[in-house]
Write an enzyme that holds these catalytic residues in place. Structure first.
Site, PDB file in Angstrom:
ATOM      1  N   ASP A  70       0.832  -1.223  -0.261  1.00 16.77           N
ATOM      2  CA  ASP A  70       0.075  -0.055   0.145  1.00 16.77           C
ATOM      3  C   ASP A  70       0.653   1.233  -0.054  1.00 16.77           C
ATOM      4  O   ASP A  70       0.314   2.360  -0.501  1.00 16.77           O
ATOM      5  CB  ASP A  70      -0.949  -0.102   1.110  1.00 16.77           C
ATOM      6  CG  ASP A  70      -2.070  -1.023   1.022  1.00 16.77           C
ATOM      7  OD1 ASP A  70      -2.388  -1.538   0.036  1.00 16.77           O
ATOM      8  OD2 ASP A  70      -2.894  -1.070   1.912  1.00 16.77           O
ATOM      9  N   ARG A  75       2.447   6.095  -3.095  1.00 13.12           N
ATOM     10  CA  ARG A  75       3.352   7.001  -3.563  1.00 13.12           C
ATOM     11  C   ARG A  75       3.415   7.021  -5.162  1.00 13.12           C
ATOM     12  O   ARG A  75       3.496   8.101  -5.724  1.00 13.12           O
ATOM     13  CB  ARG A  75       5.013   6.329  -3.258  1.00 13.12           C
ATOM     14  CG  ARG A  75       6.056   7.125  -3.976  1.00 13.12           C
ATOM     15  CD  ARG A  75       7.326   6.939  -3.380  1.00 13.12           C
ATOM     16  NE  ARG A  75       7.906   5.455  -3.404  1.00 13.12           N
ATOM     17  CZ  ARG A  75       8.704   4.815  -4.450  1.00 13.12           C
ATOM     18  NH1 ARG A  75       8.864   5.857  -5.359  1.00 13.12           N
ATOM     19  NH2 ARG A  75       8.659   3.745  -4.599  1.00 13.12           N
ATOM     20  N   ASN A 139      -4.280   8.963   1.778  1.00 16.45           N
ATOM     21  CA  ASN A 139      -4.685   8.421   2.955  1.00 16.45           C
ATOM     22  C   ASN A 139      -5.078   9.510   3.881  1.00 16.45           C
ATOM     23  O   ASN A 139      -6.411   9.796   4.435  1.00 16.45           O
ATOM     24  CB  ASN A 139      -3.732   7.469   3.524  1.00 16.45           C
ATOM     25  CG  ASN A 139      -4.090   6.002   3.343  1.00 16.45           C
ATOM     26  OD1 ASN A 139      -4.772   5.665   2.501  1.00 16.45           O
ATOM     27  ND2 ASN A 139      -3.080   5.175   3.850  1.00 16.45           N
ATOM     28  N   ASP A 140      -4.171  10.102   4.215  1.00 18.02           N
ATOM     29  CA  ASP A 140      -4.552  11.175   5.368  1.00 18.02           C
ATOM     30  C   ASP A 140      -3.618  12.204   5.689  1.00 18.02           C
ATOM     31  O   ASP A 140      -2.264  12.245   5.188  1.00 18.02           O
ATOM     32  CB  ASP A 140      -4.827  10.446   6.734  1.00 18.02           C
ATOM     33  CG  ASP A 140      -3.782   9.579   7.079  1.00 18.02           C
ATOM     34  OD1 ASP A 140      -2.828   9.843   7.260  1.00 18.02           O
ATOM     35  OD2 ASP A 140      -4.069   8.290   7.630  1.00 18.02           O
ATOM     36  N   ASP A 169      -4.178  12.783  20.988  1.00 14.16           N
ATOM     37  CA  ASP A 169      -2.897  12.508  20.528  1.00 14.16           C
ATOM     38  C   ASP A 169      -2.646  13.050  19.005  1.00 14.16           C
ATOM     39  O   ASP A 169      -1.546  13.123  18.645  1.00 14.16           O
ATOM     40  CB  ASP A 169      -2.700  11.170  20.505  1.00 14.16           C
ATOM     41  CG  ASP A 169      -2.350  10.709  22.128  1.00 14.16           C
ATOM     42  OD1 ASP A 169      -2.566  11.404  23.082  1.00 14.16           O
ATOM     43  OD2 ASP A 169      -2.384   9.377  22.488  1.00 14.16           O
ATOM     44  N   SER A 183      -6.971   6.593  10.550  1.00 14.65           N
ATOM     45  CA  SER A 183      -8.233   6.726  11.082  1.00 14.65           C
ATOM     46  C   SER A 183      -8.852   5.676  11.653  1.00 14.65           C
ATOM     47  O   SER A 183      -9.618   5.749  12.637  1.00 14.65           O
ATOM     48  CB  SER A 183      -9.129   7.297   9.593  1.00 14.65           C
ATOM     49  OG  SER A 183     -10.552   7.645   9.907  1.00 14.65           O
ATOM     50  N   PHE A 184      -8.888   4.477  11.099  1.00 14.72           N
ATOM     51  CA  PHE A 184      -9.595   3.074  11.675  1.00 14.72           C
ATOM     52  C   PHE A 184      -9.004   2.825  12.976  1.00 14.72           C
ATOM     53  O   PHE A 184      -9.653   2.713  13.647  1.00 14.72           O
ATOM     54  CB  PHE A 184      -9.312   2.182  10.467  1.00 14.72           C
ATOM     55  CG  PHE A 184      -9.749   0.874  10.827  1.00 14.72           C
ATOM     56  CD1 PHE A 184     -11.377   0.618  11.043  1.00 14.72           C
ATOM     57  CD2 PHE A 184      -9.012  -0.105  11.552  1.00 14.72           C
ATOM     58  CE1 PHE A 184     -11.628  -0.799  11.536  1.00 14.72           C
ATOM     59  CE2 PHE A 184      -9.375  -1.237  11.693  1.00 14.72           C
ATOM     60  CZ  PHE A 184     -10.742  -1.654  11.798  1.00 14.72           C
ATOM     61  N   ALA A 204      -7.422   8.989  20.413  1.00 13.78           N
ATOM     62  CA  ALA A 204      -7.371   9.231  21.948  1.00 13.78           C
ATOM     63  C   ALA A 204      -7.609  10.513  22.279  1.00 13.78           C
ATOM     64  O   ALA A 204      -6.770  11.225  23.098  1.00 13.78           O
ATOM     65  CB  ALA A 204      -5.638   8.970  22.414  1.00 13.78           C
TER      66      ALA A 204
END
Length: 285
Positions: A70, A75, A139-140, A169, A183-184, A204
């Site tokens: 992944d 990339r 992704n994020d 966090d 995220s998961f 968190a």
């Protein structure tokens, strides 16, 4: 006439890609196609792929093949973002969400793509500007506390409307693709990549409100680092690209359909069940 005249390679930095590359070169030789790759990647393997710079790779490839997992696929997607070039992911190791096939399926898959016998799964990206640099993630994008520097205290403002302040966090802005990543692990929902949505998830969270937000792709979201926050790392698809101090902010925007991933029959739900080992409650049996 086939659609693939030039195959572009993007390689995992460590995994053994020799078998996959040999398969691609044999297929290309039979078809009269050219295989190209980046100098520091194909240069470490004794092969006949033509070394080119990044701009040439992106411009010339009719198909980009990401050999790895992944991370390699992410990339590859960032390299080709905004172009219609299809991307094929090939597993070299553990099962991923983005890679479509294993090495043993590669020759037949290339022939199927050459014959237009495949479908495209568009993947949305997110973008922001941080420290004067434009960054793209599939992704994020996350604002993450630095150990010893205090919590990530961040206000979240979607579509110009202040909504919530998190002390956590990390505060993660994720795509549907990223819903099975950071995220998961922070408790966010699993979202089909067909849904063009932006997720905001606190990892968190130190507050009674710890729910994720699901926003439409046409709404920007601004993350502002509050005075009570520590210095935060800005992670883009898991890599630290900058730092933010209290008083600074980033605005994240969606980029629908930024990459085109090749699919040949597997579904997102099949991949998610295998990767996440989804079973269910014993009470349901």
């Amino acid at each position: 006439m086939g659609m693939v005249g030039t195959v572009g390679l993007v390689l995992h930095p460590q995994r053994d890609s020799r078998k996959a590359i040999d398969t691609i070169l044999r297929w290309a030789g039979d078809k009269g196609a050219t295989v190209i790759g980046l100098p520091d990647e194909v240069g470490r393997i004794d092969c006949t792929a033509v070394a080119v710079d990044t701009a040439t790779l992106v411009d010339r490839a009719d198909l980009l093949v990401g050999l790895g997992g992944d991370g390699t696929m992410l990339r590859t997607m960032r390299l080709i973002a905004g172009r219609p070039t299809p991307i094929l992911g090939v597993n070299l190791g553990k099962l991923g969400f983005l890679a479509e096939i294993d090495v043993d399926e590669l020759a037949d898959t290339l022939s199927a793509i050459d014959a237009h016998a495949y479908t495209i799964e568009p993947r949305m990206a997110i973008r922001c500007s941080v420290s004067g640099v434009d960054v793209t993630a599939f992704n994020d994008i996350a604002l993450v506390r630095i150990p010893g520097d205090g919590l990530a205290a961040v206000s979240v403002t979607p579509a110009g409307s202040p909504f919530v302040r998190y002390a956590a966090d990390a505060v993660i802005v994720a795509t549907s693709t990223g819903s099975t990543a950071y995220s998961f692990s922070a408790g966010g929902p699993i979202v089909s990549p067909r849904v063009e949505a932006v997720l905001v998830v606190a990892a968190a969270a130190h507050s009674s409100f710890n729910r994720a937000l699901v926003l439409p792709a046409d709404e920007d979201v601004t993350l502002h680092v509050l005075p009570t926050s520590g210095r935060l790392a800005v992670e883009v698809d898991g890599a630290v690209v900058a730092h933010l101090c209290p008083g600074e902010s980033v605005t994240v925007t969606a980029w629908p359909g930024a990459a085109k991933v090749v699919r040949l029959g597997t579904t997102f739900y099949e991949r998610a069940r295998r990767k996440l080992r989804v079973g269910g409650s014993a009470e349901a049996d």
